[in-house]
Motif scaffolding. Structure first.
Motif, PDB file in Angstrom:
ATOM      1  N   SER A   1     -14.881  65.432  24.536  1.00 19.89           N
ATOM      2  CA  SER A   1     -14.339  64.881  25.779  1.00 19.89           C
ATOM      3  C   SER A   1     -15.494  64.650  26.732  1.00 19.89           C
ATOM      4  O   SER A   1     -16.261  65.581  27.013  1.00 19.89           O
ATOM      5  N   SER A   2     -15.626  63.443  27.221  1.00 21.53           N
ATOM      6  CA  SER A   2     -16.774  63.120  28.063  1.00 21.53           C
ATOM      7  C   SER A   2     -16.599  63.660  29.471  1.00 21.53           C
ATOM      8  O   SER A   2     -15.501  64.035  29.887  1.00 21.53           O
TER       9      SER A   2
ATOM     10  N   PRO B   1      -9.442  55.131  24.837  1.00 22.52           N
ATOM     11  CA  PRO B   1      -9.388  54.564  26.190  1.00 22.52           C
ATOM     12  C   PRO B   1      -9.753  55.553  27.293  1.00 22.52           C
ATOM     13  O   PRO B   1     -10.229  55.148  28.351  1.00 22.52           O
ATOM     14  N   ASN B   2      -9.539  56.845  27.062  1.00 24.58           N
ATOM     15  CA  ASN B   2      -9.920  57.837  28.083  1.00 24.58           C
ATOM     16  C   ASN B   2     -11.383  58.271  27.920  1.00 24.58           C
ATOM     17  O   ASN B   2     -11.810  59.235  28.547  1.00 24.58           O
ATOM     18  N   TYR B   3     -12.134  57.562  27.083  1.00 20.79           N
ATOM     19  CA  TYR B   3     -13.560  57.759  26.832  1.00 20.79           C
ATOM     20  C   TYR B   3     -13.869  58.982  25.970  1.00 20.79           C
ATOM     21  O   TYR B   3     -15.049  59.238  25.709  1.00 20.79           O
ATOM     22  N   SER B   4     -12.840  59.720  25.524  1.00 18.69           N
ATOM     23  CA  SER B   4     -13.125  60.782  24.572  1.00 18.69           C
ATOM     24  C   SER B   4     -13.520  60.152  23.239  1.00 18.69           C
ATOM     25  O   SER B   4     -13.343  58.935  23.033  1.00 18.69           O
TER      26      SER B   4
ATOM     27  N   GLN C   1     -14.081  55.782  19.867  1.00 19.01           N
ATOM     28  CA  GLN C   1     -13.957  56.165  21.269  1.00 19.01           C
ATOM     29  C   GLN C   1     -12.587  55.703  21.733  1.00 19.01           C
ATOM     30  O   GLN C   1     -12.138  54.590  21.401  1.00 19.01           O
TER      31      GLN C   1
ATOM     32  N   ASN D   1     -18.501  56.592  30.901  1.00 16.40           N
ATOM     33  CA  ASN D   1     -17.876  55.614  30.023  1.00 16.40           C
ATOM     34  C   ASN D   1     -18.571  55.461  28.680  1.00 16.40           C
ATOM     35  O   ASN D   1     -18.154  54.661  27.844  1.00 16.40           O
TER      36      ASN D   1
ATOM     37  N   ARG E   1     -17.267  51.657  25.970  1.00 17.11           N
ATOM     38  CA  ARG E   1     -15.984  50.947  26.113  1.00 17.11           C
ATOM     39  C   ARG E   1     -15.320  50.696  24.762  1.00 17.11           C
ATOM     40  O   ARG E   1     -14.907  49.575  24.463  1.00 17.11           O
ATOM     41  N   GLU E   2     -15.261  51.722  23.978  1.00 16.63           N
ATOM     42  CA  GLU E   2     -14.549  51.770  22.689  1.00 16.63           C
ATOM     43  C   GLU E   2     -15.210  50.976  21.574  1.00 16.63           C
ATOM     44  O   GLU E   2     -14.629  50.829  20.494  1.00 16.63           O
TER      45      GLU E   2
ATOM     46  N   SER F   1     -22.456  62.431  27.087  1.00 17.07           N
ATOM     47  CA  SER F   1     -21.821  61.330  27.809  1.00 17.07           C
ATOM     48  C   SER F   1     -22.717  60.862  28.941  1.00 17.07           C
ATOM     49  O   SER F   1     -23.589  61.592  29.427  1.00 17.07           O
TER      50      SER F   1
ATOM     51  N   SER G   1     -16.198  63.666  33.394  1.00 18.74           N
ATOM     52  CA  SER G   1     -15.402  62.827  34.278  1.00 18.74           C
ATOM     53  C   SER G   1     -16.245  61.689  34.856  1.00 18.74           C
ATOM     54  O   SER G   1     -17.352  61.901  35.354  1.00 18.74           O
TER      55      SER G   1
END
Lengths: 112, 116
Positions: B24-25, B70-73, B68, B30, B51-52, B93, B27
């Motif tokens: 999990s990146s 959408p929530n950048y995890s 990756q 991106n 961006r995925e 991250s 906060s």
């Protein structure tokens, strides 16, 4: 081919004295340099960085010097504290490269 | 502000198995990068996601893959595990305004993978 070299595997200094960690690089495309500190069983912690447009950057007890002509950078810690004892990694990125290229690290031991 | 988190902390697998590591990146970040750190070495870049989409890859075979969300995890998947895959896997991250631009990467605590 190691593009980032930390030639000293270890360094030992007395508390209160200066610690100087060195790093050499070979890739002329590198334009951003970072130092990380790593304790056992933890991930690397960012310490300080420098862009190639500068030759010095300071943050508290930590100063990084960059000599572009020599392709050399150094991290100075003044004064050194026992809590600074850790492995220090030099890393570089640049050009169209987005990745960080790391050296093998230097184990710093600060003796009380 | 939450830092980079990784799971699991430790993992033991046998040769030939598959493994998925999660990250999990931090906060507001991106971009996620994955690194492999063998004993006595510096971290080696595996790949990066922005961006995925994969934004670059190091010298690792295709059995290393990632995602990756959408929530950048992010996830790192390794198929057909080999003994040499035993290492500390680090996720980092960053917040890249420009694709490929200079960025400071912040690392998680890592996942220690042992392949028997």
């Amino acid at each position: 081919d190691q593009q980032v070299k930390q030639n000293s595997p270890s360094l030992s200094v007395q508390e209160g004295r200066i610690s100087i960690l060195n790093c050499d690089y070979t890739n002329s495309m590198f334009d951003y340099f970072l130092w990380y500190k790593k304790y056992p069983a933890e991930g690397p912690t960012f310490l300080i960085s420098i862009s190639s447009i500068k030759d010095k950057n300071e943050d508290g007890r930590f100063t990084v010097f960059l000599n572009k002509s020599a392709k050399h950078l150094s991290l100075h810690i003044v004064p050194s504290q026992p809590g600074d004892s850790a492995v220090y990694f030099c890393a570089a990125s640049g050009g169209s490269n987005y990745k960080l290229t790391f050296g093998k690290g230097t184990l710093l031991t600060v003796n009380p | 502000e939450t830092g980079v988190t990784q799971s699991p902390t430790h993992l033991i697998k046998t040769r030939g198995q598959q493994v998925t590591l999660r990250c999990s990146s931090q906060s507001g970040h991106n971009t996620v990068s994955w690194y492999q750190q063998a004993l006595g070495q510096g971290p080696q870049f595996i790949f990066q996601y922005y961006r995925e989409e994969e934004n670059g890859r190091g010298n690792f075979p295709p059995r290393f893959s990632g995602l990756q969300f959408p929530n950048y995890s992010s996830e790192l998947n390794v198929n057909a595990l080999e003994l040499d895959d035993s290492a500390l896997y680090l996720c980092a991250s960053s917040n890249s305004q420009l694709r490929g631009g200079p960025n400071t990467q912040y690392f998680g605590p890592g996942t220690r993978l042992t392949v028997l």
